[in-house]
Design a protein around this motif. Sequence first.
Motif, PDB file in Angstrom:
ATOM      1  N   ALA A   1      -0.765  11.730   0.713  1.00 56.52           N
ATOM      2  CA  ALA A   1      -0.830  12.709   1.794  1.00 56.52           C
ATOM      3  C   ALA A   1      -2.048  13.615   1.698  1.00 56.52           C
ATOM      4  O   ALA A   1      -2.553  14.083   2.713  1.00 56.52           O
ATOM      5  N   GLU A   2      -2.513  13.873   0.486  1.00 57.36           N
ATOM      6  CA  GLU A   2      -3.655  14.780   0.336  1.00 57.36           C
ATOM      7  C   GLU A   2      -4.961  14.148   0.790  1.00 57.36           C
ATOM      8  O   GLU A   2      -5.753  14.772   1.481  1.00 57.36           O
ATOM      9  N   THR A   3      -5.190  12.905   0.380  1.00 56.46           N
ATOM     10  CA  THR A   3      -6.437  12.251   0.773  1.00 56.46           C
ATOM     11  C   THR A   3      -6.304  11.524   2.104  1.00 56.46           C
ATOM     12  O   THR A   3      -7.290  11.100   2.679  1.00 56.46           O
ATOM     13  N   LYS A   4      -5.052  11.383   2.567  1.00 53.57           N
ATOM     14  CA  LYS A   4      -4.740  10.696   3.820  1.00 53.57           C
ATOM     15  C   LYS A   4      -5.311   9.277   3.830  1.00 53.57           C
ATOM     16  O   LYS A   4      -5.963   8.850   4.766  1.00 53.57           O
ATOM     17  N   LYS A   5      -5.026   8.570   2.721  1.00 46.48           N
ATOM     18  CA  LYS A   5      -5.473   7.194   2.564  1.00 46.48           C
ATOM     19  C   LYS A   5      -4.352   6.359   1.960  1.00 46.48           C
ATOM     20  O   LYS A   5      -3.460   6.890   1.305  1.00 46.48           O
TER      21      LYS A   5
ATOM     22  N   ASN B   1       0.843  -1.187   0.000  1.00 46.63           N
ATOM     23  CA  ASN B   1       0.000   0.000   0.000  1.00 46.63           C
ATOM     24  C   ASN B   1       0.879   1.236   0.000  1.00 46.63           C
ATOM     25  O   ASN B   1       1.948   1.259   0.590  1.00 46.63           O
ATOM     26  N   PHE B   2       0.402   2.271  -0.665  1.00 48.22           N
ATOM     27  CA  PHE B   2       1.142   3.520  -0.763  1.00 48.22           C
ATOM     28  C   PHE B   2       0.269   4.654  -0.244  1.00 48.22           C
ATOM     29  O   PHE B   2      -0.920   4.701  -0.505  1.00 48.22           O
ATOM     30  N   TRP B   3       0.879   5.579   0.482  1.00 47.87           N
ATOM     31  CA  TRP B   3       0.187   6.648   1.173  1.00 47.87           C
ATOM     32  C   TRP B   3       0.050   7.863   0.277  1.00 47.87           C
ATOM     33  O   TRP B   3       0.997   8.292  -0.378  1.00 47.87           O
TER      34      TRP B   3
END
Length: 77
Positions: free
Chosen positions: A50-54, A46-48
Amino acid sequence: MEIILVVVVLVFMIACTGLYMYLVDNEKINPHIPRPVERDQVQRGNFWDAETKKFYKWDELMKLKKDKEQNGKGHWS
């Protein structure tokens, strides 16, 4: 006391290295040779974002990046 601990750790590390070299030289085990990551290889995990914080799968993240570039939003460049 600390000196004894340091000496024990050094002896242990040298013994492990020597054992590994012995086993590789006698072909009891194969040496560890990391494979280079190819660009076309499928990304795992999984990759993060930062804008959607998902967390996203790689394909979903690339689709999100493409959508943001088309809409002119985000910090992707």
